[in-house]
Design a protein around this motif. Structure first.
Motif, PDB file in Angstrom:
ATOM      1  N   GLN A  76      11.896 -19.264  -1.886  1.00  0.00           N
ATOM      2  CA  GLN A  76      11.152 -18.763  -0.678  1.00  0.00           C
ATOM      3  C   GLN A  76      10.621 -17.258  -0.631  1.00  0.00           C
ATOM      4  O   GLN A  76       9.768 -16.885  -0.188  1.00  0.00           O
ATOM      5  CB  GLN A  76      12.013 -18.976   0.505  1.00  0.00           C
ATOM      6  CG  GLN A  76      11.558 -19.087   1.808  1.00  0.00           C
ATOM      7  CD  GLN A  76      10.950 -20.306   2.249  1.00  0.00           C
ATOM      8  OE1 GLN A  76      10.740 -21.378   1.485  1.00  0.00           O
ATOM      9  NE2 GLN A  76      10.553 -20.340   3.516  1.00  0.00           N
ATOM     10  N   GLN A  77      11.656 -16.387  -1.250  1.00  0.00           N
ATOM     11  CA  GLN A  77      11.377 -15.074  -1.550  1.00  0.00           C
ATOM     12  C   GLN A  77      10.073 -14.840  -2.110  1.00  0.00           C
ATOM     13  O   GLN A  77       9.314 -13.938  -1.872  1.00  0.00           O
ATOM     14  CB  GLN A  77      12.671 -14.195  -2.135  1.00  0.00           C
ATOM     15  CG  GLN A  77      12.447 -12.984  -2.325  1.00  0.00           C
ATOM     16  CD  GLN A  77      12.284 -12.026  -0.986  1.00  0.00           C
ATOM     17  OE1 GLN A  77      13.065 -12.490  -0.157  1.00  0.00           O
ATOM     18  NE2 GLN A  77      11.338 -11.247  -0.859  1.00  0.00           N
ATOM     19  N   LEU A  82       3.013 -14.132  -1.386  1.00  0.00           N
ATOM     20  CA  LEU A  82       1.764 -14.929  -1.355  1.00  0.00           C
ATOM     21  C   LEU A  82       1.423 -15.415   0.054  1.00  0.00           C
ATOM     22  O   LEU A  82       0.240 -15.523   0.259  1.00  0.00           O
ATOM     23  CB  LEU A  82       1.724 -15.872  -2.320  1.00  0.00           C
ATOM     24  CG  LEU A  82       2.424 -15.661  -3.732  1.00  0.00           C
ATOM     25  CD1 LEU A  82       2.459 -16.968  -4.511  1.00  0.00           C
ATOM     26  CD2 LEU A  82       1.195 -14.748  -4.512  1.00  0.00           C
ATOM     27  N   TYR A  83       2.448 -15.860   0.805  1.00  0.00           N
ATOM     28  CA  TYR A  83       2.043 -16.247   2.355  1.00  0.00           C
ATOM     29  C   TYR A  83       3.136 -15.801   3.158  1.00  0.00           C
ATOM     30  O   TYR A  83       4.265 -16.030   3.307  1.00  0.00           O
ATOM     31  CB  TYR A  83       2.344 -17.846   2.050  1.00  0.00           C
ATOM     32  CG  TYR A  83       1.825 -18.530   3.273  1.00  0.00           C
ATOM     33  CD1 TYR A  83       0.766 -18.442   3.865  1.00  0.00           C
ATOM     34  CD2 TYR A  83       2.720 -19.592   3.860  1.00  0.00           C
ATOM     35  CE1 TYR A  83       0.262 -19.316   4.931  1.00  0.00           C
ATOM     36  CE2 TYR A  83       2.569 -20.336   5.004  1.00  0.00           C
ATOM     37  CZ  TYR A  83       1.215 -20.250   5.386  1.00  0.00           C
ATOM     38  OH  TYR A  83       0.871 -21.102   6.338  1.00  0.00           O
ATOM     39  N   SER A  84       2.529 -14.945   4.185  1.00  0.00           N
ATOM     40  CA  SER A  84       3.408 -14.215   5.310  1.00  0.00           C
ATOM     41  C   SER A  84       4.182 -15.250   6.113  1.00  0.00           C
ATOM     42  O   SER A  84       4.925 -14.758   6.822  1.00  0.00           O
ATOM     43  CB  SER A  84       2.617 -13.390   5.888  1.00  0.00           C
ATOM     44  OG  SER A  84       1.686 -13.622   6.610  1.00  0.00           O
ATOM     45  N   ARG A  85       3.667 -16.452   6.292  1.00  0.00           N
ATOM     46  CA  ARG A  85       4.099 -17.208   7.358  1.00  0.00           C
ATOM     47  C   ARG A  85       5.171 -17.953   6.900  1.00  0.00           C
ATOM     48  O   ARG A  85       5.815 -19.094   7.590  1.00  0.00           O
ATOM     49  CB  ARG A  85       3.132 -17.982   7.957  1.00  0.00           C
ATOM     50  CG  ARG A  85       2.199 -17.546   8.960  1.00  0.00           C
ATOM     51  CD  ARG A  85       1.166 -18.454   9.224  1.00  0.00           C
ATOM     52  NE  ARG A  85      -0.241 -18.348   8.415  1.00  0.00           N
ATOM     53  CZ  ARG A  85      -1.232 -18.996   8.371  1.00  0.00           C
ATOM     54  NH1 ARG A  85      -1.201 -19.825   9.184  1.00  0.00           N
ATOM     55  NH2 ARG A  85      -2.076 -18.736   7.396  1.00  0.00           N
ATOM     56  N   MET A  86       5.831 -17.743   5.666  1.00  0.00           N
ATOM     57  CA  MET A  86       6.979 -18.322   5.226  1.00  0.00           C
ATOM     58  C   MET A  86       8.419 -17.910   6.145  1.00  0.00           C
ATOM     59  O   MET A  86       8.344 -16.786   6.277  1.00  0.00           O
ATOM     60  CB  MET A  86       7.286 -18.271   3.681  1.00  0.00           C
ATOM     61  CG  MET A  86       6.154 -18.832   2.948  1.00  0.00           C
ATOM     62  SD  MET A  86       5.859 -20.601   2.834  1.00  0.00           S
ATOM     63  CE  MET A  86       7.275 -21.297   2.540  1.00  0.00           C
ATOM     64  N   ILE A  92      16.998 -20.172   5.120  1.00  0.00           N
ATOM     65  CA  ILE A  92      17.190 -21.591   4.554  1.00  0.00           C
ATOM     66  C   ILE A  92      18.580 -21.978   3.977  1.00  0.00           C
ATOM     67  O   ILE A  92      19.326 -20.958   3.588  1.00  0.00           O
ATOM     68  CB  ILE A  92      16.315 -21.476   3.226  1.00  0.00           C
ATOM     69  CG1 ILE A  92      14.911 -21.213   3.551  1.00  0.00           C
ATOM     70  CG2 ILE A  92      16.597 -22.617   2.402  1.00  0.00           C
ATOM     71  CD1 ILE A  92      14.031 -22.099   4.211  1.00  0.00           C
ATOM     72  N   GLY A  93      19.025 -23.066   4.717  1.00  0.00           N
ATOM     73  CA  GLY A  93      20.332 -23.426   4.557  1.00  0.00           C
ATOM     74  C   GLY A  93      20.523 -25.028   4.213  1.00  0.00           C
ATOM     75  O   GLY A  93      19.777 -25.707   3.711  1.00  0.00           O
ATOM     76  N   ARG A  94      21.665 -25.316   4.704  1.00  0.00           N
ATOM     77  CA  ARG A  94      21.949 -26.908   4.557  1.00  0.00           C
ATOM     78  C   ARG A  94      21.102 -27.819   5.070  1.00  0.00           C
ATOM     79  O   ARG A  94      20.742 -29.034   4.767  1.00  0.00           O
ATOM     80  CB  ARG A  94      23.481 -27.370   5.089  1.00  0.00           C
ATOM     81  CG  ARG A  94      24.538 -26.377   4.292  1.00  0.00           C
ATOM     82  CD  ARG A  94      25.767 -26.847   4.818  1.00  0.00           C
ATOM     83  NE  ARG A  94      25.893 -28.336   4.476  1.00  0.00           N
ATOM     84  CZ  ARG A  94      27.067 -29.269   4.816  1.00  0.00           C
ATOM     85  NH1 ARG A  94      27.946 -28.751   5.585  1.00  0.00           N
ATOM     86  NH2 ARG A  94      26.972 -30.473   4.545  1.00  0.00           N
ATOM     87  N   SER A  95      20.306 -27.322   6.051  1.00  0.00           N
ATOM     88  CA  SER A  95      19.329 -28.195   6.937  1.00  0.00           C
ATOM     89  C   SER A  95      18.163 -28.539   5.995  1.00  0.00           C
ATOM     90  O   SER A  95      17.625 -29.500   6.099  1.00  0.00           O
ATOM     91  CB  SER A  95      18.849 -27.611   8.252  1.00  0.00           C
ATOM     92  OG  SER A  95      18.307 -26.274   7.756  1.00  0.00           O
ATOM     93  N   TYR A  96      17.889 -27.549   5.132  1.00  0.00           N
ATOM     94  CA  TYR A  96      16.903 -27.611   4.076  1.00  0.00           C
ATOM     95  C   TYR A  96      17.120 -29.022   3.188  1.00  0.00           C
ATOM     96  O   TYR A  96      16.231 -29.784   3.051  1.00  0.00           O
ATOM     97  CB  TYR A  96      16.473 -26.587   3.337  1.00  0.00           C
ATOM     98  CG  TYR A  96      15.291 -26.739   2.584  1.00  0.00           C
ATOM     99  CD1 TYR A  96      14.081 -26.545   3.104  1.00  0.00           C
ATOM    100  CD2 TYR A  96      15.164 -27.160   1.157  1.00  0.00           C
ATOM    101  CE1 TYR A  96      12.805 -26.596   2.312  1.00  0.00           C
ATOM    102  CE2 TYR A  96      14.313 -27.430   0.495  1.00  0.00           C
ATOM    103  CZ  TYR A  96      12.962 -26.938   0.839  1.00  0.00           C
ATOM    104  OH  TYR A  96      11.847 -27.239   0.157  1.00  0.00           O
ATOM    105  N   VAL A  97      18.474 -28.784   2.795  1.00  0.00           N
ATOM    106  CA  VAL A  97      18.802 -30.120   1.871  1.00  0.00           C
ATOM    107  C   VAL A  97      18.809 -31.254   2.671  1.00  0.00           C
ATOM    108  O   VAL A  97      18.411 -32.466   2.160  1.00  0.00           O
ATOM    109  CB  VAL A  97      20.365 -29.705   1.407  1.00  0.00           C
ATOM    110  CG1 VAL A  97      20.779 -30.857   0.303  1.00  0.00           C
ATOM    111  CG2 VAL A  97      20.130 -28.418   0.729  1.00  0.00           C
TER     112      VAL A  97
END
Length: 217
Positions: A76-77, A82-86, A92-97
């Motif tokens: 993500q970093q 490359l993309y400012s809307r990230m 980013i945590g457990r919900s991503y998994v």
């Protein structure tokens, strides 16, 4: 997260399969790779002359989740440049998994991880990939068909240049190929990531659909 091949370099890779009967894990913790692990001997041009090794195995949530989240945050970093809307990595945590696991359940997917040695019991993750093996096309102007999709793929900074990324992608492709009716494998990449685009093309990917955007300012 958009999978970025800029996080690794393609090298020559020799792969072997080893049967591990007790490596079957249920859907709460991992996605079964049919009891197999993949040992990757990735030949590199290291000054030491040594051949780097890694093992690709199914993701186990109980032991791998925290390290997987760290890999996603690292990815993500990189994407933020490359993309400012990230989203910032801190979000980013457990919900991503959770979302990865949900997608895998819906589309016969697998989460694979790469560890930094040949020992199957090793828990030091240096890369991961998520592949959906059966995704149904939804475009109203196309005939129905099924394709595979690599939604995530990343290798940690210290492990790049060892062929681990290519080996993860090859493992994903092998899983998709187990479905004889699936003839296509897809992935996506940010348009500004020229290195990633070149790497995908080297592996055999071709442009399928170009999505364009105009700033309204």
């Amino acid at each position: 997260v958009v999978p970025l091949f800029a996080l690794f370099f393609f090298e020559s890779v020799v792969v072997s399969w080893t049967t591990v009967p007790d490596l079957r894990l249920d859907h709460r913790n991992a996605f079964d790779l049919r009891g197999r692990i993949r040992t990757v001997m990735a030949g590199t041009a290291q000054s030491s002359g040594k051949v780097a090794a890694a093992t690709i195995r199914p993701f186990c949530r109980e032991t791998d989740e925290s390290q997987l989240v760290e890999l996603v945050q690292e990815l993500q970093q990189h994407e933020l440049k490359l993309y400012s809307r990230m989203k910032p990595p801190s979000e980013i945590g457990r919900s991503y998994v959770d979302n990865l696991c949900k997608e895998c359940q819906e589309h016969h997917g697998r989460i694979l991880v790469a560890v930094d040695c040949e020992e199957a019991a090793s828990s030091n993750l240096v890369g991961y990939a998520c592949v959906l093996t059966r995704v149904q096309s939804e475009n109203k102007d196309e005939i129905p068909y099924t394709y595979g999709e690599v939604t995530d793929l990343a290798v940690s900074e210290q492990a790049r240049g060892k062929g681990i990324g290519r080996a993860l992608l090859t493992a994903c492709e092998d899983l998709v190929r187990e479905n004889s009716d699936v003839k296509y494998l897809r992935t996506s990449v940010l348009a500004r990531n020229s290195g990633a685009l070149a790497a995908y093309q080297k592996y055999g990917f071709e442009e399928h659909l170009v999505e364009m955007e105009k700033r309204l300012e």
